[in-house]
Design a protein around this motif. Sequence first.
Motif, PDB file in Angstrom:
ATOM      1  N   TRP A 188    -118.831 -56.747  -0.929  1.00  9.87           N
ATOM      2  CA  TRP A 188    -117.834 -56.667  -1.998  1.00  9.87           C
ATOM      3  C   TRP A 188    -116.506 -56.149  -1.448  1.00  9.87           C
ATOM      4  N   ILE A 189    -115.454 -56.355  -2.225  1.00  9.43           N
ATOM      5  CA  ILE A 189    -114.129 -55.827  -1.901  1.00  9.43           C
ATOM      6  C   ILE A 189    -113.695 -54.951  -3.062  1.00  9.43           C
ATOM      7  N   GLU A 190    -113.299 -53.733  -2.762  1.00  7.34           N
ATOM      8  CA  GLU A 190    -112.880 -52.816  -3.825  1.00  7.34           C
ATOM      9  C   GLU A 190    -111.440 -52.369  -3.593  1.00  7.34           C
ATOM     10  N   LEU A 191    -110.635 -52.437  -4.651  1.00  2.53           N
ATOM     11  CA  LEU A 191    -109.244 -52.003  -4.614  1.00  2.53           C
ATOM     12  C   LEU A 191    -109.052 -50.836  -5.561  1.00  2.53           C
ATOM     13  N   ASN A 192    -108.137 -49.955  -5.209  1.00  2.07           N
ATOM     14  CA  ASN A 192    -107.905 -48.770  -6.036  1.00  2.07           C
ATOM     15  C   ASN A 192    -106.440 -48.357  -5.927  1.00  2.07           C
ATOM     16  N   SER A 193    -105.804 -48.139  -7.069  1.00  2.00           N
ATOM     17  CA  SER A 193    -104.445 -47.600  -7.095  1.00  2.00           C
ATOM     18  C   SER A 193    -104.332 -46.657  -8.282  1.00  2.00           C
ATOM     19  N   PRO A 194    -103.418 -45.681  -8.212  1.00  2.00           N
ATOM     20  CA  PRO A 194    -103.281 -44.720  -9.315  1.00  2.00           C
ATOM     21  C   PRO A 194    -102.990 -45.387 -10.657  1.00  2.00           C
ATOM     22  N   GLU A 195    -102.152 -46.420 -10.647  1.00  2.00           N
ATOM     23  CA  GLU A 195    -101.789 -47.078 -11.903  1.00  2.00           C
ATOM     24  C   GLU A 195    -102.746 -48.206 -12.270  1.00  2.00           C
ATOM     25  N   GLY A 196    -103.239 -48.924 -11.255  1.00  2.00           N
ATOM     26  CA  GLY A 196    -104.047 -50.110 -11.524  1.00  2.00           C
ATOM     27  C   GLY A 196    -105.525 -49.857 -11.665  1.00  2.00           C
ATOM     28  N   GLY A 197    -105.992 -48.645 -11.283  1.00  2.00           N
ATOM     29  CA  GLY A 197    -107.402 -48.337 -11.390  1.00  2.00           C
ATOM     30  C   GLY A 197    -108.221 -48.966 -10.275  1.00  2.00           C
ATOM     31  N   ARG A 198    -109.563 -48.937 -10.438  1.00  2.00           N
ATOM     32  CA  ARG A 198    -110.486 -49.467  -9.435  1.00  2.00           C
ATOM     33  C   ARG A 198    -111.009 -50.835  -9.869  1.00  2.00           C
ATOM     34  N   HIS A 199    -111.004 -51.766  -8.930  1.00  2.00           N
ATOM     35  CA  HIS A 199    -111.466 -53.124  -9.202  1.00  2.00           C
ATOM     36  C   HIS A 199    -112.334 -53.581  -8.038  1.00  2.00           C
ATOM     37  N   ARG A 200    -113.429 -54.239  -8.375  1.00  2.00           N
ATOM     38  CA  ARG A 200    -114.336 -54.729  -7.331  1.00  2.00           C
ATOM     39  C   ARG A 200    -114.551 -56.229  -7.494  1.00  2.00           C
ATOM     40  N   LEU A 201    -114.321 -56.958  -6.400  1.00  2.00           N
ATOM     41  CA  LEU A 201    -114.632 -58.378  -6.354  1.00  2.00           C
ATOM     42  C   LEU A 201    -116.026 -58.534  -5.753  1.00  2.00           C
ATOM     43  N   GLU A 202    -116.943 -59.103  -6.514  1.00  2.00           N
ATOM     44  CA  GLU A 202    -118.319 -59.295  -6.039  1.00  2.00           C
ATOM     45  C   GLU A 202    -118.379 -60.574  -5.211  1.00  2.00           C
ATOM     46  N   THR A 203    -118.102 -60.436  -3.910  1.00  2.00           N
ATOM     47  CA  THR A 203    -117.979 -61.590  -3.027  1.00  2.00           C
ATOM     48  C   THR A 203    -119.312 -62.134  -2.543  1.00  2.00           C
ATOM     49  N   GLY A 204    -120.339 -61.294  -2.487  1.00  2.00           N
ATOM     50  CA  GLY A 204    -121.545 -61.661  -1.779  1.00  2.00           C
ATOM     51  C   GLY A 204    -121.344 -61.434  -0.288  1.00  2.00           C
ATOM     52  N   ASN A 205    -122.361 -61.712   0.516  1.00  2.00           N
ATOM     53  CA  ASN A 205    -122.296 -61.400   1.934  1.00  2.00           C
ATOM     54  C   ASN A 205    -121.265 -62.269   2.660  1.00  2.00           C
ATOM     55  N   PHE A 206    -120.469 -61.618   3.520  1.00  2.00           N
ATOM     56  CA  PHE A 206    -119.373 -62.281   4.214  1.00  2.00           C
ATOM     57  C   PHE A 206    -119.804 -62.958   5.521  1.00  2.00           C
ATOM     58  N   GLY A 207    -121.031 -62.721   5.995  1.00  2.00           N
ATOM     59  CA  GLY A 207    -121.464 -63.315   7.253  1.00  2.00           C
ATOM     60  C   GLY A 207    -121.295 -64.823   7.276  1.00  2.00           C
ATOM     61  N   PRO A 208    -121.846 -65.547   6.313  1.00  2.00           N
ATOM     62  CA  PRO A 208    -121.661 -67.008   6.286  1.00  2.00           C
ATOM     63  C   PRO A 208    -120.203 -67.426   6.130  1.00  2.00           C
ATOM     64  N   VAL A 209    -119.414 -66.610   5.412  1.00  2.00           N
ATOM     65  CA  VAL A 209    -117.994 -66.915   5.234  1.00  2.00           C
ATOM     66  C   VAL A 209    -117.289 -66.907   6.592  1.00  2.00           C
ATOM     67  N   MET A 210    -117.568 -65.865   7.396  1.00  2.00           N
ATOM     68  CA  MET A 210    -116.917 -65.771   8.698  1.00  2.00           C
ATOM     69  C   MET A 210    -117.441 -66.834   9.669  1.00  2.00           C
ATOM     70  N   GLN A 211    -118.707 -67.224   9.518  1.00  2.00           N
ATOM     71  CA  GLN A 211    -119.230 -68.315  10.329  1.00  2.00           C
ATOM     72  C   GLN A 211    -118.503 -69.617   9.990  1.00  2.00           C
TER      73      GLN A 211
END
Length: 338
Positions: free
Chosen positions: A192-215
């Motif tokens: 997953w990818i998680e972003l966090n900022s004081p104004e925007g809050g915390r957000h998580r993108l449920e990407t699944g495993n990146f191994g096949p993506v990088m392959q």
Amino acid sequence: MSSSFAVAAILTAQSISAQVPGATPVAIHQAQAAWVIDYADDRCRIIRTFSRDGRKSVFYLESTSPNDGFRWLIAGDAVRQFNEGEPFEIQFGPGFESMQGISAAGLSLGDYGMAVRGTGFRFDAERTARIFAKLDEEDRERSIKANLETGEWLESDAVAVRAALARIDPADPEPQDSPETSDVISGAQIEWIELNSPEGGRHRLETGNFGPVMQAMKTCIDDLVTSWGLDVTQVRNQTKSPEWLNQDRIVSRIVENYPSRAVLRGQQAEFKIRVIVEPDGDVESCTLTALVGPEGDGFKSPACGEIRLWAKFAPAQGADGRPIKSFYQSTVRYVIPD
């Protein structure tokens, strides 16, 4: 020519994140569609869209060569409340610790709106310092300043690179990662990818495993390098990249010939130069790629013309130390002083 195709068949299903009691709530963005690879003549890009309560976000992962690393961009709902010019945190988890970025002023992506960007899964000061160690002191400081001004780096990144430079002996051989597996192994640590900022809050993108993506990215890059007329195995295993011997002189000529109409309009530009260098150091070809600037207004850079006529290179060296055909790639920024 570019083409797109889904690679969902090689990817795992998305996991569902659990909320930790007492922690800041995380807004979960589920994958809306399969990963798509967009293959063009000058880069490889992998894209996936996400959705939360009907609001969309998109993630781009892009690379232009085996030695260039990769860049990412996130736009849409996951970052729409981030403030321009302010720091944010991003984590490619659970395998990597969070790192900081800066929301670049004015960066957006079509209908998605607000966007943030960066490079790599973590900031690698050691690797960056080894690249900068090949430059003279003036060029190092110029490059560090440019990365700070564009928001690519924070002050802490510059401090880390300078500290690493003090430890590095440019004469030492560069440590070689396994070209076949390093990015794939790194990707396998990401779910997953998680972003966090004081104004925007915390957000998580449920990407699944990146191994096949990088392959998939590696396969795309291999095809890209082959299309340039190069031997992929030789390029990935080269012990020394081509060296531009008269860079200062040619760069001065390029800057002096910046289009006058662009200067009058205060227009700046950034693009990559890719030069195919023969085993004897001759320039076979020069290509401008990834133009950012007034391209739709007749902007033409003299860079490749100057390089074809005057540039001198020392060739790349293969695993056995012999000269090989390879490529040199660099970024050119036209910046008009205030």
